[in-house]
Design a protein around this motif. Structure first.
Motif, PDB file in Angstrom:
ATOM      1  N   THR A   1      10.674   2.084   7.072  1.00 41.03           N
ATOM      2  CA  THR A   1       9.397   2.434   7.446  1.00 41.03           C
ATOM      3  C   THR A   1       8.950   1.728   8.977  1.00 41.03           C
ATOM      4  OG1 THR A   1       8.637  -0.023   6.761  1.00 41.03           O
ATOM      5  CG2 THR A   1       8.608   1.699   5.304  1.00 41.03           C
ATOM      6  N   LYS A   2       7.795   2.531   9.261  1.00 38.23           N
ATOM      7  CA  LYS A   2       7.448   1.984  10.952  1.00 38.23           C
ATOM      8  C   LYS A   2       6.837   0.559  10.929  1.00 38.23           C
ATOM      9  CE  LYS A   2       8.364   6.091  13.011  1.00 38.23           C
ATOM     10  NZ  LYS A   2       9.286   6.360  13.921  1.00 38.23           N
ATOM     11  N   SER A   3       7.366  -0.471  11.554  1.00 36.86           N
ATOM     12  CA  SER A   3       6.799  -1.667  11.281  1.00 36.86           C
ATOM     13  C   SER A   3       5.222  -1.474  11.873  1.00 36.86           C
ATOM     14  CB  SER A   3       7.719  -2.559  12.338  1.00 36.86           C
ATOM     15  OG  SER A   3       9.037  -2.565  11.803  1.00 36.86           O
ATOM     16  N   SER A   4       4.930  -0.611  12.977  1.00 35.85           N
ATOM     17  CA  SER A   4       3.526  -0.992  13.176  1.00 35.85           C
ATOM     18  C   SER A   4       2.804  -0.195  12.102  1.00 35.85           C
ATOM     19  CB  SER A   4       3.435  -0.027  14.481  1.00 35.85           C
ATOM     20  OG  SER A   4       3.982   1.492  14.238  1.00 35.85           O
ATOM     21  N   ALA A   5       3.072   0.715  11.249  1.00 31.10           N
ATOM     22  CA  ALA A   5       2.283   1.188  10.145  1.00 31.10           C
ATOM     23  C   ALA A   5       2.036   0.294   9.254  1.00 31.10           C
ATOM     24  CB  ALA A   5       2.811   2.530   9.794  1.00 31.10           C
ATOM     25  N   LYS A   6       3.389  -0.512   8.770  1.00 27.35           N
ATOM     26  CA  LYS A   6       3.416  -1.578   7.799  1.00 27.35           C
ATOM     27  C   LYS A   6       2.544  -2.544   8.183  1.00 27.35           C
ATOM     28  CE  LYS A   6       7.489  -3.653   8.066  1.00 27.35           C
ATOM     29  NZ  LYS A   6       8.623  -4.244   7.967  1.00 27.35           N
ATOM     30  N   LYS A   7       2.182  -2.936   9.357  1.00 26.79           N
ATOM     31  CA  LYS A   7       0.940  -3.814   9.472  1.00 26.79           C
ATOM     32  C   LYS A   7      -0.302  -3.417   9.631  1.00 26.79           C
ATOM     33  CE  LYS A   7       4.817  -6.158  12.716  1.00 26.79           C
ATOM     34  NZ  LYS A   7       5.203  -6.123  13.887  1.00 26.79           N
ATOM     35  N   ARG A   8      -0.400  -2.215   9.692  1.00 28.84           N
ATOM     36  CA  ARG A   8      -1.874  -1.747   9.948  1.00 28.84           C
ATOM     37  C   ARG A   8      -2.478  -1.102   8.698  1.00 28.84           C
ATOM     38  NH1 ARG A   8       0.536  -1.245  14.973  1.00 28.84           N
ATOM     39  NH2 ARG A   8      -0.787  -1.750  16.747  1.00 28.84           N
ATOM     40  N   PHE A   9      -1.719  -0.788   7.782  1.00 28.80           N
ATOM     41  CA  PHE A   9      -2.268  -0.065   6.728  1.00 28.80           C
ATOM     42  C   PHE A   9      -2.017  -0.771   5.325  1.00 28.80           C
ATOM     43  CE2 PHE A   9      -1.620   3.045  10.102  1.00 28.80           C
ATOM     44  CZ  PHE A   9      -2.707   3.573  10.283  1.00 28.80           C
ATOM     45  N   LYS A  10      -2.806  -0.593   4.279  1.00 30.47           N
ATOM     46  CA  LYS A  10      -2.457  -0.945   2.990  1.00 30.47           C
ATOM     47  C   LYS A  10      -2.970   0.160   1.868  1.00 30.47           C
ATOM     48  CE  LYS A  10      -1.435  -5.231   3.811  1.00 30.47           C
ATOM     49  NZ  LYS A  10      -0.448  -5.234   4.727  1.00 30.47           N
ATOM     50  N   ILE A  11      -2.238   0.367   0.934  1.00 31.25           N
ATOM     51  CA  ILE A  11      -2.544   1.210  -0.010  1.00 31.25           C
ATOM     52  C   ILE A  11      -3.455   0.901  -1.249  1.00 31.25           C
ATOM     53  CG2 ILE A  11      -1.364   2.964  -1.710  1.00 31.25           C
ATOM     54  CD1 ILE A  11      -0.581   3.548   1.082  1.00 31.25           C
ATOM     55  N   THR A  12      -4.308   1.434  -1.563  1.00 31.83           N
ATOM     56  CA  THR A  12      -5.251   0.989  -2.596  1.00 31.83           C
ATOM     57  C   THR A  12      -4.708   1.423  -3.910  1.00 31.83           C
ATOM     58  OG1 THR A  12      -6.469   3.044  -2.581  1.00 31.83           O
ATOM     59  CG2 THR A  12      -7.349   1.267  -1.027  1.00 31.83           C
ATOM     60  N   GLY A  13      -5.421   0.901  -5.033  1.00 35.96           N
ATOM     61  CA  GLY A  13      -4.868   1.114  -6.288  1.00 35.96           C
ATOM     62  C   GLY A  13      -5.034   2.481  -6.729  1.00 35.96           C
ATOM     63  N   SER A  14      -5.945   3.410  -5.881  1.00 36.43           N
ATOM     64  CA  SER A  14      -6.053   4.906  -6.299  1.00 36.43           C
ATOM     65  C   SER A  14      -5.390   5.598  -5.579  1.00 36.43           C
ATOM     66  CB  SER A  14      -7.651   5.252  -6.162  1.00 36.43           C
ATOM     67  OG  SER A  14      -7.994   5.016  -4.876  1.00 36.43           O
ATOM     68  N   GLY A  15      -4.514   5.033  -4.594  1.00 38.19           N
ATOM     69  CA  GLY A  15      -3.631   5.866  -3.591  1.00 38.19           C
ATOM     70  C   GLY A  15      -4.021   6.080  -2.351  1.00 38.19           C
ATOM     71  N   LYS A  16      -5.234   5.739  -2.029  1.00 42.26           N
ATOM     72  CA  LYS A  16      -5.920   5.761  -0.655  1.00 42.26           C
ATOM     73  C   LYS A  16      -5.064   4.943   0.388  1.00 42.26           C
ATOM     74  CE  LYS A  16      -9.970   8.025  -2.580  1.00 42.26           C
ATOM     75  NZ  LYS A  16     -11.518   7.891  -2.664  1.00 42.26           N
ATOM     76  N   ILE A  17      -5.687   5.236   1.615  1.00 39.20           N
ATOM     77  CA  ILE A  17      -4.864   4.179   2.526  1.00 39.20           C
ATOM     78  C   ILE A  17      -6.101   3.464   3.303  1.00 39.20           C
ATOM     79  CG2 ILE A  17      -3.350   4.030   4.781  1.00 39.20           C
ATOM     80  CD1 ILE A  17      -2.194   6.671   3.637  1.00 39.20           C
ATOM     81  N   LYS A  18      -6.146   2.121   3.159  1.00 38.14           N
ATOM     82  CA  LYS A  18      -7.239   1.419   3.860  1.00 38.14           C
ATOM     83  C   LYS A  18      -6.721   1.032   5.181  1.00 38.14           C
ATOM     84  CE  LYS A  18      -7.994  -2.770   2.057  1.00 38.14           C
ATOM     85  NZ  LYS A  18      -8.204  -3.931   1.124  1.00 38.14           N
ATOM     86  N   ARG A  19      -7.654   0.782   6.212  1.00 37.87           N
ATOM     87  CA  ARG A  19      -7.288   0.333   7.684  1.00 37.87           C
ATOM     88  C   ARG A  19      -8.501  -0.472   7.985  1.00 37.87           C
ATOM     89  NH1 ARG A  19     -10.857   2.792  11.276  1.00 37.87           N
ATOM     90  NH2 ARG A  19     -11.947   4.366  10.439  1.00 37.87           N
ATOM     91  N   LYS A  20      -8.430  -1.134   9.159  1.00 40.09           N
ATOM     92  CA  LYS A  20      -9.336  -1.781  10.065  1.00 40.09           C
ATOM     93  C   LYS A  20      -9.947  -1.007  10.934  1.00 40.09           C
ATOM     94  CE  LYS A  20      -7.835  -6.395   8.377  1.00 40.09           C
ATOM     95  NZ  LYS A  20      -7.810  -7.546   9.000  1.00 40.09           N
ATOM     96  N   HIS A  21     -11.147  -1.626  11.572  1.00 38.96           N
ATOM     97  CA  HIS A  21     -11.855  -0.603  12.558  1.00 38.96           C
ATOM     98  C   HIS A  21     -11.239  -1.428  13.866  1.00 38.96           C
ATOM     99  CE1 HIS A  21     -15.070   0.263   9.375  1.00 38.96           C
ATOM    100  NE2 HIS A  21     -14.905   1.288  10.177  1.00 38.96           N
TER     101      HIS A  21
END
Length: 65
Positions: free
Chosen positions: A6-26
């Motif tokens: 996996t890309k380490s930068s993406a691993k640190k910035r994104f999380k997967i929700t229970g419904s499969g959507k991707i969460k991010r910070k502003h």
């Protein structure tokens, strides 16, 4: 054949929700906060979701496809 990493930068910035959507910070809440309004800073505090058009690329970086 070696494992796909996996890309380490993406691993640190994104999380997967229970419904499969991707969460991010502003962005834009790390420094120079004096000129930003309280309302703007509060909205930047809360996390958001990645737009549908970008989900494919991020899932590819996280090796979820």
């Amino acid at each position: 054949m070696p494992k796909m990493k996996t890309k380490s930068s993406a691993k640190k910035r994104f999380k997967i929700t229970g419904s499969g959507k991707i969460k991010r910070k502003h962005a834009f809440k790390s420094h120079i906060l004096t000129k930003k309004s309280k309302k703007r800073k509060l909205k930047l505090t809360h996390s958001g979701l990645v737009h549908e058009s970008d989900e494919k690329n991020i899932k590819q970086q996280l090796r979820l496809n």
